[in-house]
Design a protein around this motif. Sequence first.
Motif, mmCIF file in Angstrom:
data_model
loop_
_atom_site.group_PDB
_atom_site.id
_atom_site.type_symbol
_atom_site.label_atom_id
_atom_site.label_comp_id
_atom_site.label_asym_id
_atom_site.label_seq_id
_atom_site.Cartn_x
_atom_site.Cartn_y
_atom_site.Cartn_z
ATOM 1 N N ILE A 124 23.651 -4.813 12.698
ATOM 2 C CA ILE A 124 24.908 -5.439 12.288
ATOM 3 C C ILE A 124 25.843 -5.520 13.482
ATOM 4 O O ILE A 124 26.150 -4.508 14.102
ATOM 5 C CB ILE A 124 25.574 -4.611 11.166
ATOM 6 N N GLU A 125 26.267 -6.720 13.804
ATOM 7 C CA GLU A 125 27.159 -6.919 14.945
ATOM 8 C C GLU A 125 28.460 -7.548 14.441
ATOM 9 O O GLU A 125 28.489 -8.727 14.088
ATOM 10 C CB GLU A 125 26.470 -7.836 15.963
ATOM 11 N N LEU A 126 29.517 -6.736 14.392
ATOM 12 C CA LEU A 126 30.831 -7.236 13.966
ATOM 13 C C LEU A 126 31.529 -7.809 15.186
ATOM 14 O O LEU A 126 31.702 -7.133 16.188
ATOM 15 C CB LEU A 126 31.659 -6.100 13.361
ATOM 16 N N LYS A 127 31.909 -9.096 15.089
ATOM 17 C CA LYS A 127 32.538 -9.764 16.236
ATOM 18 C C LYS A 127 33.983 -10.116 15.921
ATOM 19 O O LYS A 127 34.476 -11.148 16.365
ATOM 20 C CB LYS A 127 31.786 -11.036 16.576
ATOM 21 N N GLY A 128 34.643 -9.299 15.124
ATOM 22 C CA GLY A 128 36.044 -9.572 14.786
ATOM 23 C C GLY A 128 36.151 -10.602 13.689
ATOM 24 O O GLY A 128 36.447 -10.282 12.548
ATOM 25 N N LEU A 129 35.891 -11.851 14.033
ATOM 26 C CA LEU A 129 36.015 -12.940 13.058
ATOM 27 C C LEU A 129 34.670 -13.452 12.558
ATOM 28 O O LEU A 129 34.616 -14.460 11.866
ATOM 29 C CB LEU A 129 36.807 -14.093 13.674
ATOM 30 N N SER A 130 33.606 -12.801 12.937
ATOM 31 C CA SER A 130 32.321 -13.149 12.342
ATOM 32 C C SER A 130 31.409 -11.930 12.421
ATOM 33 O O SER A 130 31.717 -10.947 13.111
ATOM 34 C CB SER A 130 31.686 -14.356 13.039
ATOM 35 N N ILE A 131 30.330 -12.005 11.654
ATOM 36 C CA ILE A 131 29.346 -10.910 11.662
ATOM 37 C C ILE A 131 27.978 -11.534 11.886
ATOM 38 O O ILE A 131 27.656 -12.556 11.270
ATOM 39 C CB ILE A 131 29.333 -10.160 10.318
ATOM 40 N N THR A 132 27.200 -10.928 12.774
ATOM 41 C CA THR A 132 25.817 -11.360 12.933
ATOM 42 C C THR A 132 24.899 -10.270 12.402
ATOM 43 O O THR A 132 25.030 -9.106 12.783
ATOM 44 C CB THR A 132 25.500 -11.657 14.409
ATOM 45 N N LEU A 133 24.010 -10.666 11.504
ATOM 46 C CA LEU A 133 23.020 -9.749 10.940
ATOM 47 C C LEU A 133 21.685 -10.073 11.607
ATOM 48 O O LEU A 133 21.117 -11.138 11.389
ATOM 49 C CB LEU A 133 22.941 -9.944 9.424
ATOM 50 N N HIS A 134 21.224 -9.170 12.456
ATOM 51 C CA HIS A 134 20.031 -9.435 13.273
ATOM 52 C C HIS A 134 18.760 -8.883 12.634
ATOM 53 O O HIS A 134 18.764 -7.777 12.110
ATOM 54 C CB HIS A 134 20.150 -8.747 14.647
ATOM 55 N N TYR A 135 17.674 -9.642 12.739
ATOM 56 C CA TYR A 135 16.353 -9.088 12.409
ATOM 57 C C TYR A 135 15.387 -9.245 13.586
ATOM 58 O O TYR A 135 14.171 -9.209 13.423
ATOM 59 C CB TYR A 135 15.788 -9.714 11.118
ATOM 60 N N ARG A 136 15.938 -9.412 14.806
ATOM 61 C CA ARG A 136 15.113 -9.564 16.008
ATOM 62 C C ARG A 136 14.184 -8.368 16.204
ATOM 63 O O ARG A 136 13.025 -8.522 16.552
ATOM 64 C CB ARG A 136 16.032 -9.725 17.230
ATOM 65 N N ARG A 137 14.701 -7.159 15.973
ATOM 66 C CA ARG A 137 13.862 -5.969 16.175
ATOM 67 C C ARG A 137 12.891 -5.744 15.023
ATOM 68 O O ARG A 137 11.934 -4.991 15.153
ATOM 69 C CB ARG A 137 14.751 -4.721 16.339
ATOM 70 N N ARG A 138 13.212 -6.389 13.861
ATOM 71 C CA ARG A 138 12.372 -6.208 12.666
ATOM 72 C C ARG A 138 12.139 -7.564 12.010
ATOM 73 O O ARG A 138 12.677 -7.847 10.945
ATOM 74 C CB ARG A 138 13.094 -5.268 11.682
ATOM 75 N N PRO A 139 11.319 -8.417 12.653
ATOM 76 C CA PRO A 139 11.139 -9.795 12.154
ATOM 77 C C PRO A 139 10.683 -9.865 10.697
ATOM 78 O O PRO A 139 10.988 -10.831 10.008
ATOM 79 C CB PRO A 139 10.057 -10.363 13.086
ATOM 80 N N GLU A 140 9.999 -8.809 10.230
ATOM 81 C CA GLU A 140 9.501 -8.835 8.841
ATOM 82 C C GLU A 140 10.652 -8.780 7.836
ATOM 83 O O GLU A 140 10.459 -9.039 6.649
ATOM 84 C CB GLU A 140 8.505 -7.686 8.620
ATOM 85 N N LEU A 141 11.872 -8.449 8.306
ATOM 86 C CA LEU A 141 13.026 -8.368 7.401
ATOM 87 C C LEU A 141 13.708 -9.718 7.185
ATOM 88 O O LEU A 141 14.695 -9.799 6.441
ATOM 89 C CB LEU A 141 14.065 -7.381 7.955
ATOM 90 N N GLU A 142 13.204 -10.766 7.812
ATOM 91 C CA GLU A 142 13.870 -12.073 7.766
ATOM 92 C C GLU A 142 14.345 -12.459 6.361
ATOM 93 O O GLU A 142 15.527 -12.736 6.147
ATOM 94 C CB GLU A 142 12.953 -13.171 8.330
ATOM 95 N N GLY A 143 13.395 -12.477 5.404
ATOM 96 C CA GLY A 143 13.722 -12.908 4.043
ATOM 97 C C GLY A 143 14.792 -12.033 3.410
ATOM 98 O O GLY A 143 15.733 -12.526 2.782
ATOM 99 N N LEU A 169 27.680 -14.603 9.447
ATOM 100 C CA LEU A 169 28.665 -14.808 8.382
ATOM 101 C C LEU A 169 29.968 -15.239 9.023
ATOM 102 O O LEU A 169 30.456 -14.590 9.954
ATOM 103 C CB LEU A 169 28.858 -13.516 7.591
ATOM 104 N N HIS A 170 30.518 -16.344 8.547
ATOM 105 C CA HIS A 170 31.732 -16.917 9.132
ATOM 106 C C HIS A 170 32.795 -17.129 8.070
ATOM 107 O O HIS A 170 32.464 -17.367 6.906
ATOM 108 C CB HIS A 170 31.422 -18.287 9.759
ATOM 109 N N PRO A 171 34.079 -17.130 8.465
ATOM 110 C CA PRO A 171 35.129 -17.525 7.522
ATOM 111 C C PRO A 171 34.940 -19.002 7.146
ATOM 112 O O PRO A 171 34.355 -19.765 7.927
ATOM 113 C CB PRO A 171 36.425 -17.360 8.321
#
Length: 255
Positions: A124-143, A169-171
């Motif tokens: 989980i990467e909180l960027k202030g005004l947006s959030i990125t939810l990554h599955y790069r390290r766990r590609p099987e979690l995509e769905g 996730l964006h406003p």
Amino acid sequence: MGVPDALEPFRTHAADALVAFDFDGTLAPIVDDPEAAAPMDGVAAALERLAARFGEVAVISGRPLAFLERWFPEPSGVTLVGLYGLEARRLGERADHPTSGVWRETMADVAGLARMKGPEGMDIELKGLSITLHYRRRPELEGEVIAWAEQIAGPTGLRARPAKMSVELHPPIDEDKGTVLQRLAGSHTGPVLFAGDDLGDVPAFQVLDELRAAGRGVLAVVVDGPEVPGALRDRADLLVDGPAAVADLVLALGT
Ligand SMILES: [Mg+2]
């Protein structure tokens, strides 16, 4: 069209030209740890030199402005647009989107929820005004990650957008790289170059098509790489091989 020919209109009309670049995968190689991403050697300095001669040089990214400022600290002539247009620094001044501030609290709440209740192994990467939810390290979690993002987006009013090995996730503010590029292009009369490598860059390439249809000189530079969507390659006036080739192009613009 070879590189020198493609760049000629930009050299000839430099003072009226807009040249804009995505950051990750375009100026900077993609790396596993997003915090460790850095532009190719010499490219930030080369962009500063271009900014002194060109109408405008811009970096348009999904990253927060503060991250981009690490590489283009003040005083800098490079326009920086972060979070797909929600945060910006232009001509040395902050120029954030006017309604973006109220969403910061929502984002912090959703990030907290993601840590407590999101799929285990999702980054989980909180960027202030947006959030990125990554599955790069766990590609099987995509769905699972996509489903979780869509489930949280509804009740909070946020929008979920697919990105490279992640969901963002964006406003609900109608800003993307397309609206940003359109606004910047409106400040200049000369040719417009945009370089990008990812799905988030598609709206900017669409704006290039519109500008072209309206008779404006444009150059769509698609940066090729293992993760580049095929549909993006079809939009290229110039297909270049990775950030190293973008660095060459930036240097060539300055000659
Ligand atoms: Mg990119």
